[in-house]
Write a protein that holds these residues in place. Structure first.
Motif, PDB file in Angstrom:
ATOM      1  N   SER A 131      -7.025   5.210   4.534  1.00 30.74           N
ATOM      2  CA  SER A 131      -7.816   4.110   3.974  1.00 30.74           C
ATOM      3  C   SER A 131      -7.280   2.755   4.418  1.00 30.74           C
ATOM      4  O   SER A 131      -6.083   2.486   4.354  1.00 30.74           O
ATOM      5  CB  SER A 131      -7.787   4.201   2.443  1.00 30.74           C
ATOM      6  N   LYS A 132      -8.195   1.892   4.884  1.00 27.90           N
ATOM      7  CA  LYS A 132      -7.867   0.515   5.241  1.00 27.90           C
ATOM      8  C   LYS A 132      -8.012  -0.388   4.013  1.00 27.90           C
ATOM      9  O   LYS A 132      -8.487   0.030   2.957  1.00 27.90           O
ATOM     10  CB  LYS A 132      -8.798   0.027   6.355  1.00 27.90           C
ATOM     11  N   ALA A 133      -7.630  -1.650   4.175  1.00 26.15           N
ATOM     12  CA  ALA A 133      -7.711  -2.604   3.067  1.00 26.15           C
ATOM     13  C   ALA A 133      -9.142  -2.718   2.541  1.00 26.15           C
ATOM     14  O   ALA A 133      -9.364  -2.749   1.323  1.00 26.15           O
ATOM     15  CB  ALA A 133      -7.199  -3.968   3.513  1.00 26.15           C
ATOM     16  N   ALA A 134     -10.112  -2.777   3.445  1.00 26.74           N
ATOM     17  CA  ALA A 134     -11.506  -2.908   3.023  1.00 26.74           C
ATOM     18  C   ALA A 134     -11.959  -1.697   2.213  1.00 26.74           C
ATOM     19  O   ALA A 134     -12.739  -1.826   1.259  1.00 26.74           O
ATOM     20  CB  ALA A 134     -12.404  -3.107   4.237  1.00 26.74           C
ATOM     21  N   ASN A 135     -11.468  -0.513   2.599  1.00 22.72           N
ATOM     22  CA  ASN A 135     -11.809   0.699   1.846  1.00 22.72           C
ATOM     23  C   ASN A 135     -11.212   0.667   0.442  1.00 22.72           C
ATOM     24  O   ASN A 135     -11.871   1.056  -0.532  1.00 22.72           O
ATOM     25  CB  ASN A 135     -11.304   1.946   2.567  1.00 22.72           C
ATOM     26  N   GLU A 136      -9.986   0.184   0.346  1.00 21.12           N
ATOM     27  CA  GLU A 136      -9.337   0.089  -0.963  1.00 21.12           C
ATOM     28  C   GLU A 136     -10.062  -0.911  -1.856  1.00 21.12           C
ATOM     29  O   GLU A 136     -10.234  -0.680  -3.063  1.00 21.12           O
ATOM     30  CB  GLU A 136      -7.870  -0.312  -0.805  1.00 21.12           C
ATOM     31  N   ARG A 137     -10.504  -2.013  -1.261  1.00 22.67           N
ATOM     32  CA  ARG A 137     -11.285  -2.999  -2.031  1.00 22.67           C
ATOM     33  C   ARG A 137     -12.591  -2.373  -2.508  1.00 22.67           C
ATOM     34  O   ARG A 137     -12.994  -2.541  -3.677  1.00 22.67           O
ATOM     35  CB  ARG A 137     -11.550  -4.238  -1.158  1.00 22.67           C
ATOM     36  N   SER A 138     -13.257  -1.641  -1.644  1.00 24.71           N
ATOM     37  CA  SER A 138     -14.523  -1.007  -2.016  1.00 24.71           C
ATOM     38  C   SER A 138     -14.340   0.039  -3.107  1.00 24.71           C
ATOM     39  O   SER A 138     -15.217   0.224  -3.959  1.00 24.71           O
ATOM     40  CB  SER A 138     -15.175  -0.361  -0.783  1.00 24.71           C
ATOM     41  N   ASP A 195      -3.365  -4.400   5.166  1.00 24.35           N
ATOM     42  CA  ASP A 195      -3.253  -3.380   6.207  1.00 24.35           C
ATOM     43  C   ASP A 195      -2.808  -4.051   7.509  1.00 24.35           C
ATOM     44  O   ASP A 195      -2.288  -5.169   7.489  1.00 24.35           O
ATOM     45  CB  ASP A 195      -4.548  -2.584   6.367  1.00 24.35           C
ATOM     46  N   GLU A 196      -3.021  -3.382   8.635  1.00 25.76           N
ATOM     47  CA  GLU A 196      -2.536  -3.918   9.914  1.00 25.76           C
ATOM     48  C   GLU A 196      -3.360  -5.096  10.412  1.00 25.76           C
ATOM     49  O   GLU A 196      -2.921  -5.807  11.331  1.00 25.76           O
ATOM     50  CB  GLU A 196      -2.531  -2.809  10.971  1.00 25.76           C
ATOM     51  N   TYR A 197      -4.533  -5.337   9.814  1.00 30.64           N
ATOM     52  CA  TYR A 197      -5.415  -6.400  10.278  1.00 30.64           C
ATOM     53  C   TYR A 197      -5.584  -7.554   9.295  1.00 30.64           C
ATOM     54  O   TYR A 197      -5.731  -8.710   9.700  1.00 30.64           O
ATOM     55  CB  TYR A 197      -6.811  -5.825  10.587  1.00 30.64           C
ATOM     56  N   GLU A 198      -5.596  -7.239   7.996  1.00 34.11           N
ATOM     57  CA  GLU A 198      -5.956  -8.261   7.020  1.00 34.11           C
ATOM     58  C   GLU A 198      -5.330  -7.995   5.656  1.00 34.11           C
ATOM     59  O   GLU A 198      -4.835  -6.906   5.381  1.00 34.11           O
ATOM     60  CB  GLU A 198      -7.477  -8.329   6.868  1.00 34.11           C
ATOM     61  N   ALA A 199      -5.390  -9.026   4.825  1.00 36.19           N
ATOM     62  CA  ALA A 199      -5.031  -8.910   3.413  1.00 36.19           C
ATOM     63  C   ALA A 199      -6.230  -9.393   2.607  1.00 36.19           C
ATOM     64  O   ALA A 199      -6.842 -10.408   2.944  1.00 36.19           O
ATOM     65  CB  ALA A 199      -3.801  -9.743   3.092  1.00 36.19           C
ATOM     66  N   ILE A 200      -6.574  -8.669   1.554  1.00 35.23           N
ATOM     67  CA  ILE A 200      -7.731  -9.005   0.731  1.00 35.23           C
ATOM     68  C   ILE A 200      -7.266  -9.231  -0.699  1.00 35.23           C
ATOM     69  O   ILE A 200      -6.624  -8.362  -1.302  1.00 35.23           O
ATOM     70  CB  ILE A 200      -8.793  -7.881   0.751  1.00 35.23           C
ATOM     71  N   GLU A 201      -7.582 -10.401  -1.234  1.00 34.83           N
ATOM     72  CA  GLU A 201      -7.291 -10.712  -2.629  1.00 34.83           C
ATOM     73  C   GLU A 201      -8.489 -10.263  -3.453  1.00 34.83           C
ATOM     74  O   GLU A 201      -9.583 -10.817  -3.329  1.00 34.83           O
ATOM     75  CB  GLU A 201      -7.033 -12.207  -2.793  1.00 34.83           C
ATOM     76  N   GLU A 234      -1.315   2.729   4.005  1.00 33.17           N
ATOM     77  CA  GLU A 234      -0.510   3.695   4.745  1.00 33.17           C
ATOM     78  C   GLU A 234      -1.193   4.180   6.015  1.00 33.17           C
ATOM     79  O   GLU A 234      -0.595   4.942   6.778  1.00 33.17           O
ATOM     80  CB  GLU A 234      -0.188   4.885   3.848  1.00 33.17           C
ATOM     81  N   SER A 235      -2.397   3.737   6.273  1.00 29.03           N
ATOM     82  CA  SER A 235      -3.161   4.222   7.421  1.00 29.03           C
ATOM     83  C   SER A 235      -2.860   3.389   8.666  1.00 29.03           C
ATOM     84  O   SER A 235      -2.293   2.297   8.586  1.00 29.03           O
ATOM     85  CB  SER A 235      -4.655   4.141   7.110  1.00 29.03           C
ATOM     86  N   GLY A 236      -3.256   3.913   9.825  1.00 27.26           N
ATOM     87  CA  GLY A 236      -3.156   3.148  11.065  1.00 27.26           C
ATOM     88  C   GLY A 236      -1.721   2.862  11.469  1.00 27.26           C
ATOM     89  O   GLY A 236      -0.815   3.682  11.280  1.00 27.26           O
ATOM     90  N   ASP A 237      -1.495   1.678  12.011  1.00 31.51           N
ATOM     91  CA  ASP A 237      -0.179   1.261  12.487  1.00 31.51           C
ATOM     92  C   ASP A 237       0.622   0.749  11.294  1.00 31.51           C
ATOM     93  O   ASP A 237       0.567  -0.428  10.943  1.00 31.51           O
ATOM     94  CB  ASP A 237      -0.350   0.168  13.551  1.00 31.51           C
ATOM     95  N   TYR A 238       1.405   1.639  10.677  1.00 31.16           N
ATOM     96  CA  TYR A 238       2.117   1.268   9.457  1.00 31.16           C
ATOM     97  C   TYR A 238       3.177   0.205   9.714  1.00 31.16           C
ATOM     98  O   TYR A 238       3.418  -0.659   8.860  1.00 31.16           O
ATOM     99  CB  TYR A 238       2.743   2.494   8.808  1.00 31.16           C
ATOM    100  N   ASP A 298       4.885  -5.287   8.728  1.00 33.89           N
ATOM    101  CA  ASP A 298       5.150  -6.657   9.223  1.00 33.89           C
ATOM    102  C   ASP A 298       4.278  -7.664   8.484  1.00 33.89           C
ATOM    103  O   ASP A 298       4.753  -8.728   8.062  1.00 33.89           O
ATOM    104  CB  ASP A 298       4.862  -6.754  10.722  1.00 33.89           C
ATOM    105  N   ASN A 299       3.000  -7.339   8.351  1.00 31.46           N
ATOM    106  CA  ASN A 299       2.071  -8.238   7.653  1.00 31.46           C
ATOM    107  C   ASN A 299       2.473  -8.411   6.190  1.00 31.46           C
ATOM    108  O   ASN A 299       2.400  -9.519   5.639  1.00 31.46           O
ATOM    109  CB  ASN A 299       0.645  -7.694   7.735  1.00 31.46           C
ATOM    110  N   ALA A 300       2.891  -7.310   5.560  1.00 30.66           N
ATOM    111  CA  ALA A 300       3.295  -7.384   4.154  1.00 30.66           C
ATOM    112  C   ALA A 300       4.535  -8.260   3.992  1.00 30.66           C
ATOM    113  O   ALA A 300       4.624  -9.055   3.051  1.00 30.66           O
ATOM    114  CB  ALA A 300       3.555  -5.978   3.607  1.00 30.66           C
TER     115      ALA A 300
END
Length: 221
Positions: A37-44, A62-68, A99-103, A108-110
């Protein structure tokens, strides 16, 4: 990394956005527990009608974005320790690390996100918490390492390095006293002593407020 706000509606089922005002004092780190699951999936998932859990979080990265997903001055149900005034649910900003994709990239983003949030608030890494610290749940699970929590120590050191240019063990601490009573430690960086504003202000009997949109800290007595 993109940072965007996509708040779940107040009407979201299972009281996932309870609209309880919060003056956060810590940041709590979680793993999503979902390897696909990506960030967008978790938000959904927060607004998915098949989701029957009374659980929510503030930010997911996630590896691409952060969603508040919930405003940072409102409570979310993430710590598993009830609704008491000193609970993690009522006092801590929650960050879910996907935990998905390039962890490694996600981590790093976190690190960068958490360091930025700490710096904005004048906090140090002593303000970081694990989900485990509130309710004993093995989370963030990818930092657990068979009970040694070496991943957690590494994460905190990386945040400290991002925040101060030094790892946590090499940051020069400053003991802070108000009217002879010790409060939370500050730290010394480039000849300046940084003092935890909330701890110092509250020790003086002041009300401390942080406006995240305007980036304004205020003390009122």
């Amino acid at each position: 990394m993109i940072y965007r706000k996509d708040y779940i509606p107040i009407t979201t089922p299972c009281n996932r956005r309870p609209e309880l005002a919060m003056h956060p004092t810590t940041i709590t780190i979680h793993n999503t527990g979902n390897t696909a699951s990506k960030a967008a999936n978790e938000r959904s998932w927060l607004t998915n009608l098949t989701n029957t859990r009374t659980a929510s979080f503030h930010i997911v990265v996630d590896e691409y974005e952060a969603i508040e997903c919930i405003p940072l001055n409102e409570s979310a149900w993430h710590a598993g320790d009830g609704s008491g005034p000193n609970s993690g649910n009522r006092t801590s900003i929650s960050i879910e690390i996907c935990e998905s994709g390039d962890y490694d990239k996600t981590l790093d983003n976190a690190v960068k996100l958490v360091a930025k949030m700490l710096k904005e608030r004048g906090w140090g890494v002593d303000r970081l918490r694990r989900h485990y610290d509130w309710s004993g749940k093995i989370c963030p699970r990818k930092m657990y390492d068979g009970g040694k929590w070496t991943g957690w120590t590494e994460f905190k050191n990386r945040v400290a390095t991002e925040l101060t240019g030094k790892d946590e063990e090499n940051v020069e601490k400053a003991k802070v006293y108000v009217n002879g009573e010790k409060i939370e430690d500050g730290f010394v960086l480039e000849g300046r002593v940084y003092v935890p504003l909330r701890a110092a202000g509250e020790a003086f009997g002041a009300k401390v407020n942080w406006d995240n949109d305007k980036k304004i800290a205020s003390l009122t007595k």
